[in-house]
Scaffold this motif. Sequence first.
Motif, PDB file in Angstrom:
ATOM      1  N   CYS A 412       0.836  -1.196   0.000  1.00 39.00           N
ATOM      2  CA  CYS A 412       0.000   0.000   0.000  1.00 39.00           C
ATOM      3  C   CYS A 412       0.871   1.247   0.000  1.00 39.00           C
ATOM      4  CB  CYS A 412      -0.947  -0.006   1.199  1.00 39.00           C
ATOM      5  SG  CYS A 412      -0.095   0.021   2.777  1.00 39.00           S
ATOM      6  N   ALA A 416      -0.697   4.469   4.264  1.00 32.77           N
ATOM      7  CA  ALA A 416      -2.014   3.817   4.181  1.00 32.77           C
ATOM      8  C   ALA A 416      -3.137   4.802   4.474  1.00 32.77           C
ATOM      9  CB  ALA A 416      -2.075   2.618   5.128  1.00 32.77           C
ATOM     10  N   ALA A 420      -6.531   3.643   0.310  1.00 26.34           N
ATOM     11  CA  ALA A 420      -5.639   2.537   0.653  1.00 26.34           C
ATOM     12  C   ALA A 420      -5.843   2.092   2.091  1.00 26.34           C
ATOM     13  CB  ALA A 420      -4.182   2.940   0.426  1.00 26.34           C
ATOM     14  N   ARG A 423      -8.657  -0.235   2.199  1.00 25.78           N
ATOM     15  CA  ARG A 423      -8.313  -1.539   1.614  1.00 25.78           C
ATOM     16  C   ARG A 423      -7.460  -2.366   2.568  1.00 25.78           C
ATOM     17  NH1 ARG A 423      -7.330   0.978  -4.538  1.00 25.78           N
ATOM     18  NH2 ARG A 423      -9.476   1.790  -4.655  1.00 25.78           N
ATOM     19  N   VAL A 424      -6.565  -1.720   3.302  1.00 19.89           N
ATOM     20  CA  VAL A 424      -5.800  -2.439   4.322  1.00 19.89           C
ATOM     21  C   VAL A 424      -6.741  -2.990   5.388  1.00 19.89           C
ATOM     22  CG1 VAL A 424      -4.101  -2.192   6.164  1.00 19.89           C
ATOM     23  CG2 VAL A 424      -3.673  -1.150   3.942  1.00 19.89           C
ATOM     24  N   HIS A 445       4.751  -0.459   2.966  1.00 16.76           N
ATOM     25  CA  HIS A 445       4.387   0.918   2.610  1.00 16.76           C
ATOM     26  C   HIS A 445       5.363   1.430   1.562  1.00 16.76           C
ATOM     27  CE1 HIS A 445       1.458   1.260   5.830  1.00 16.76           C
ATOM     28  NE2 HIS A 445       2.334   0.687   6.639  1.00 16.76           N
ATOM     29  N   PHE A 448       2.603   4.987  -4.592  1.00 19.17           N
ATOM     30  CA  PHE A 448       1.523   4.487  -5.441  1.00 19.17           C
ATOM     31  C   PHE A 448       1.957   4.530  -6.909  1.00 19.17           C
ATOM     32  CE2 PHE A 448      -0.864   5.952  -1.701  1.00 19.17           C
ATOM     33  CZ  PHE A 448      -1.652   4.837  -1.447  1.00 19.17           C
ATOM     34  N   CYS A 472      -2.096  -5.814  -4.017  1.00 19.30           N
ATOM     35  CA  CYS A 472      -1.595  -4.441  -4.144  1.00 19.30           C
ATOM     36  C   CYS A 472      -2.754  -3.450  -4.118  1.00 19.30           C
ATOM     37  CB  CYS A 472      -0.797  -4.270  -5.433  1.00 19.30           C
ATOM     38  SG  CYS A 472       0.721  -5.263  -5.469  1.00 19.30           S
ATOM     39  N   ALA A 473      -2.472  -2.240  -3.613  1.00 16.01           N
ATOM     40  CA  ALA A 473      -3.513  -1.226  -3.448  1.00 16.01           C
ATOM     41  C   ALA A 473      -4.035  -0.706  -4.781  1.00 16.01           C
ATOM     42  CB  ALA A 473      -2.995  -0.067  -2.610  1.00 16.01           C
TER      43      ALA A 473
END
Length: 559
Positions: A412, A416, A420, A423-424, A445, A448, A472-473
């Motif tokens: 991410c 985050a 993101a 999503r985590v 981390h 992007f 993956c983010a």
Amino acid sequence: MPTQHPPAGRARKRAETRRAIADAALRLFALRGFDAVTVSEVAGAADVSAKTVFNYFPAKEQLFYEHEPLLAGDPAEAVLHRADGRTTIVPSRLLRAGTTGDLALFGRIYRESEPLRAHGRDLFAARERALAESLAGVAWAGAADGLRTRILAAAVFGPLRQVWESILLEAADRVPPDEAVTRGVRTLEEAYAVLGEAFENFLQGRGTPALHLHAPPIPGTQPHAVRGERPSIRRVAELAGVSATTVSHTLNGRRPVAGETRRRVLRAIEELGYRPNTLARGLRTSRSQTIGLIIPDITNPFYPAVARGLQDVLGPAGYDQIISNTDGVRRAERTAIEHMIARQVDGLAFAVFHTHAEHLLPAIEAGIPVVRLGGRQVQQGVDLIHSDDEGGAAEATRHLLGRGYRRIAFVCGPAAEGPAAERVAGYRAALADAGLPADRALVAHTEFSRAGGARGVARLLELPEPPDAVLCANDVMAIGALDVAARRGLRVPDDLAVMGFDDIDAAGLVSPGLTTMANPAREIGRATARRLLERLHGAIGEPSTELVVPTRLVRRQSV
């Protein structure tokens, strides 16, 4: 050689000291920005004491505005009392005949400093009051009509301030200064032509001499060819042999125009290819017909798709977009919001990761509708439109678990934040539901980007117990993960499964095809545009709303 009179010598010395201090300050502002420079540093650069600086410039902002290149003269000089008893306001006397100094440099320093923008507003407010005081002597401006003088002064300085700031920002964006000034002056002329018509009605019927708002060409800015120049309402009026106000009447239909006059105006419009100036119209309607879009990475195909969705809805409604890219940098995000406010956008959509509630207050207080793309609902006055980030990530994790993977990593962004973070949270929730621990070492981390995704996965593969799958983010980061797997000779998905989020076009073009969660960017853009238009039309009563767009699993060969 004649002996110099001592008082004159002292006055010259004071002027030289004042100029030296202001010049030293400007050099420091150019190097480091206004906000970072202290008065003590200015004093040191000018070789004077800090007390001396304060004696000449009680406010630090005055050091900067000493170099102001556009405004000129006492506002009272714009008021002409004619022999026939009429009073005319000549706004052109409020601007210099030609720009002085480095307009682009002045604009760049101004653009980066909120205190300078605030001081600029105060400067225009003071000039507006001075003009109102000058108008107090006209025949109709008795004690009971002081409000009328203030309204007239505001009508002069409102458009002038907007055009002044527009010229500075265009010059800061590397538009040639002469072109920026010419375009601004043309816009001002058209705005005053429209406002002059309005104030004729405002002042008539009182049995007193009329006041006219007159905007002849500003000295030094006679029409000449510039890149992209288009005909002005004044040129149409000259060709048709009528006033700019008559052209305005012909276009808007609010006042009757004789048939022959109307035909002459229409012929002139056709011959010149004239189109009404949107910004000038915006000065009358308080609408700029523009929507601002702030995004973190214009190279990520997801965001151009969002912009296309916005355009699908905004274009037919007569709106344009202004797009600002921030690279996901906190300061750039705040600056972009400030720039959008300065550019008078009618609405603002933003997909940013570091912006907090207080940074949006200026936009909200300015009455600008705001839509946030992703993240959490953080404050009243901000609508939220986003995909089901948490649910989508949980579904992606469950899909990996269902395929037999157990050591699942997540790649991410730097902290985050924004979508993101959701999503985590979904990833961790799905692991918890499956009875698996959320190993902190498995959350990487990074940036992007494709390179960021590659770096994050490379670190994960160096762990004593590396992951067998990576979520993956976004898809761009996932493509970076595929790059690393290929360089290391890992087979995807046998040695390492890779999954993305967004379903950009490239997800189906890489090899192996990328399994991902479809995040309908174009539909999110359309929904955002619809919500902004609803806000602008007053169709929504709630202070804030939230719209969640569902995600969808797209199975390909990488899992």
